[in-house]
Design a protein around this motif. Structure first.
Motif, PDB file in Angstrom:
ATOM      1  N   UNK A 125       7.703   0.667   9.100  1.00 45.76           N
ATOM      2  CA  UNK A 125       7.537  -1.275   8.821  1.00 45.76           C
ATOM      3  C   UNK A 125       7.012  -1.049   8.326  1.00 45.76           C
ATOM      4  N   UNK A 126       5.774  -0.961   8.450  1.00 47.93           N
ATOM      5  CA  UNK A 126       4.570  -1.453   7.851  1.00 47.93           C
ATOM      6  C   UNK A 126       4.137  -0.752   6.717  1.00 47.93           C
ATOM      7  N   UNK A 127       4.673   0.371   6.363  1.00 47.32           N
ATOM      8  CA  UNK A 127       4.512   1.629   5.642  1.00 47.32           C
ATOM      9  C   UNK A 127       5.344   0.547   4.346  1.00 47.32           C
ATOM     10  N   UNK A 128       6.578   0.224   4.586  1.00 48.64           N
ATOM     11  CA  UNK A 128       7.428  -0.357   3.467  1.00 48.64           C
ATOM     12  C   UNK A 128       7.546  -1.148   3.324  1.00 48.64           C
ATOM     13  N   UNK A 129       6.480  -2.613   4.053  1.00 50.98           N
ATOM     14  CA  UNK A 129       5.620  -3.539   3.774  1.00 50.98           C
ATOM     15  C   UNK A 129       5.046  -3.275   2.913  1.00 50.98           C
ATOM     16  N   UNK A 130       4.045  -2.654   2.580  1.00 52.77           N
ATOM     17  CA  UNK A 130       2.886  -2.693   2.098  1.00 52.77           C
ATOM     18  C   UNK A 130       3.503  -1.961   0.316  1.00 52.77           C
ATOM     19  N   UNK A 131       3.914  -0.342   0.634  1.00 53.57           N
ATOM     20  CA  UNK A 131       4.973   0.212  -0.498  1.00 53.57           C
ATOM     21  C   UNK A 131       5.972  -0.764  -1.097  1.00 53.57           C
ATOM     22  N   UNK A 132       6.431  -2.314  -0.813  1.00 51.75           N
ATOM     23  CA  UNK A 132       6.945  -3.298  -1.164  1.00 51.75           C
ATOM     24  C   UNK A 132       6.270  -4.333  -2.270  1.00 51.75           C
ATOM     25  N   UNK A 133       5.000  -3.785  -2.105  1.00 53.83           N
ATOM     26  CA  UNK A 133       4.152  -4.277  -2.976  1.00 53.83           C
ATOM     27  C   UNK A 133       4.388  -4.030  -4.475  1.00 53.83           C
ATOM     28  N   UNK A 185      -3.948  -3.049 -11.953  1.00 52.70           N
ATOM     29  CA  UNK A 185      -3.642  -1.394 -12.357  1.00 52.70           C
ATOM     30  C   UNK A 185      -2.278  -1.158 -12.334  1.00 52.70           C
ATOM     31  N   UNK A 186      -1.565   0.027 -12.290  1.00 55.06           N
ATOM     32  CA  UNK A 186      -0.585   0.441 -12.440  1.00 55.06           C
ATOM     33  C   UNK A 186      -0.688   2.038 -11.904  1.00 55.06           C
ATOM     34  N   UNK A 187      -2.020   2.188 -11.115  1.00 55.31           N
ATOM     35  CA  UNK A 187      -2.315   3.801 -10.583  1.00 55.31           C
ATOM     36  C   UNK A 187      -2.397   3.731  -9.814  1.00 55.31           C
ATOM     37  N   UNK A 188      -0.552   3.898 -10.086  1.00 58.38           N
ATOM     38  CA  UNK A 188      -0.220   4.940  -8.185  1.00 58.38           C
ATOM     39  C   UNK A 188      -0.762   5.479  -6.637  1.00 58.38           C
ATOM     40  N   UNK A 189      -1.840   6.682  -6.942  1.00 55.19           N
ATOM     41  CA  UNK A 189      -2.437   6.955  -6.353  1.00 55.19           C
ATOM     42  C   UNK A 189      -3.372   6.093  -5.941  1.00 55.19           C
ATOM     43  N   UNK A 190      -4.530   5.345  -6.604  1.00 52.48           N
ATOM     44  CA  UNK A 190      -5.792   4.543  -5.935  1.00 52.48           C
ATOM     45  C   UNK A 190      -4.404   3.327  -4.881  1.00 52.48           C
ATOM     46  N   UNK A 191      -3.454   3.134  -5.181  1.00 52.29           N
ATOM     47  CA  UNK A 191      -2.956   2.362  -4.684  1.00 52.29           C
ATOM     48  C   UNK A 191      -1.690   2.609  -3.399  1.00 52.29           C
ATOM     49  N   UNK A 192      -1.541   3.312  -3.739  1.00 54.01           N
ATOM     50  CA  UNK A 192      -1.150   4.554  -2.365  1.00 54.01           C
ATOM     51  C   UNK A 192      -1.985   5.136  -1.619  1.00 54.01           C
ATOM     52  N   UNK A 193      -3.218   5.354  -2.103  1.00 54.85           N
ATOM     53  CA  UNK A 193      -4.084   6.170  -1.403  1.00 54.85           C
ATOM     54  C   UNK A 193      -4.829   4.351  -0.650  1.00 54.85           C
ATOM     55  N   UNK A 194      -4.959   3.229  -0.877  1.00 55.19           N
ATOM     56  CA  UNK A 194      -5.431   1.685  -0.302  1.00 55.19           C
ATOM     57  C   UNK A 194      -4.100   1.940   0.690  1.00 55.19           C
ATOM     58  N   UNK A 195      -3.558   2.618   0.968  1.00 54.20           N
ATOM     59  CA  UNK A 195      -2.171   1.961   2.013  1.00 54.20           C
ATOM     60  C   UNK A 195      -2.577   3.418   2.561  1.00 54.20           C
ATOM     61  N   UNK A 196      -2.348   4.270   2.737  1.00 52.34           N
ATOM     62  CA  UNK A 196      -3.162   5.289   3.513  1.00 52.34           C
ATOM     63  C   UNK A 196      -4.139   4.764   4.315  1.00 52.34           C
ATOM     64  N   UNK A 197      -4.427   4.548   3.584  1.00 49.16           N
ATOM     65  CA  UNK A 197      -6.050   4.312   4.593  1.00 49.16           C
ATOM     66  C   UNK A 197      -6.072   3.308   4.885  1.00 49.16           C
ATOM     67  N   UNK A 198      -4.988   2.146   5.116  1.00 47.73           N
ATOM     68  CA  UNK A 198      -5.290   1.009   5.994  1.00 47.73           C
ATOM     69  C   UNK A 198      -4.924   0.970   6.805  1.00 47.73           C
ATOM     70  N   UNK A 199      -3.474   1.213   6.914  1.00 49.31           N
ATOM     71  CA  UNK A 199      -2.384   2.457   8.179  1.00 49.31           C
ATOM     72  C   UNK A 199      -2.941   2.943   8.755  1.00 49.31           C
TER      73      UNK A 199
END
Length: 190
Positions: free
Chosen positions: A83-91, A172-186
């Motif tokens: 649920x938390x991952x989906x919240x972040x990824x929906x952003x 930014x549209x750098x998906x790798x950067x955005x995904x790494x922020x989500x991974x680190x946050x969670x």
């Protein structure tokens, strides 16, 4: 005899929300709203009030839609972490919506200048933090989230990261950067 409204209120309110979300409050004129909403100026005033009142209604509509999306997530997911991952990824995955977050945009643009908007934004943030706290507590009870985390402080941390992400997607549209922020946050939940 009074003329009936020839538009659906939520439909035109969604259009106003979209325009304010895209352009911001100050940059959006009443003429822009008339043209984008597809209704007469008089109808806007009669139905919603002035530009500020329409903006408040659009912000409240946005909040209601976001709350509905989050509730849908929790009803259809068994895993709190998912649920938390989906919240972040929906952003970072916007389908047909302007980039960023209308609530964040409004807080940044008007939060210091407009007490009513500041209050709406703060109330929204508080509700989200309370929701996150409940999710974390639930995850701790099921053993999915570490028990030694303070649920309230962890909710503040996740909220801050989520808000940062909702701002960063505008630049930014750098998906790798955005995904790494989500991974680190969670990752703090493990």
């Amino acid at each position: 005899m009074a003329r009936s409204k020839e538009f659906e209120i939520n439909e035109v309110l969604d259009k106003a929300m979209h325009l304010f979300w895209t352009q911001g409050y100050e940059k959006t004129s009443m003429q822009d709203l008339v043209e984008f909403m597809g209704i007469h100026r008089r109808s806007i005033y009669d139905t919603f009030g002035d530009k500020h009142a329409l903006f408040v209604k659009a912000l409240e509509r946005y909040e209601a839609k976001q709350t509905s999306k989050i509730k849908f997530l929790t009803q259809n997911q068994k895993s709190i972490k998912l649920v938390l991952r989906e919240m972040f990824e929906s952003t970072i995955r916007k389908e047909g919506e302007p980039i960023g977050c209308f609530m964040v945009n409004s807080g940044v643009e008007l939060g210091v200048l407009d007490p009513e908007i500041s209050s709406l934004v703060n109330e929204s943030y508080t509700r989200t933090e309370e929701f996150l706290t409940t999710l974390i507590q639930t995850g701790q009870q099921t053993g999915e989230i570490k028990k030694d985390l303070d649920p309230v402080v962890t909710a503040y941390f996740l909220m801050n990261n989520w808000l940062g992400l909702r701002t960063l997607v505008k630049t930014t549209s750098d998906q790798r950067k955005l995904t790494s922020i989500i991974d680190m946050s969670l990752s703090i939940l493990d």
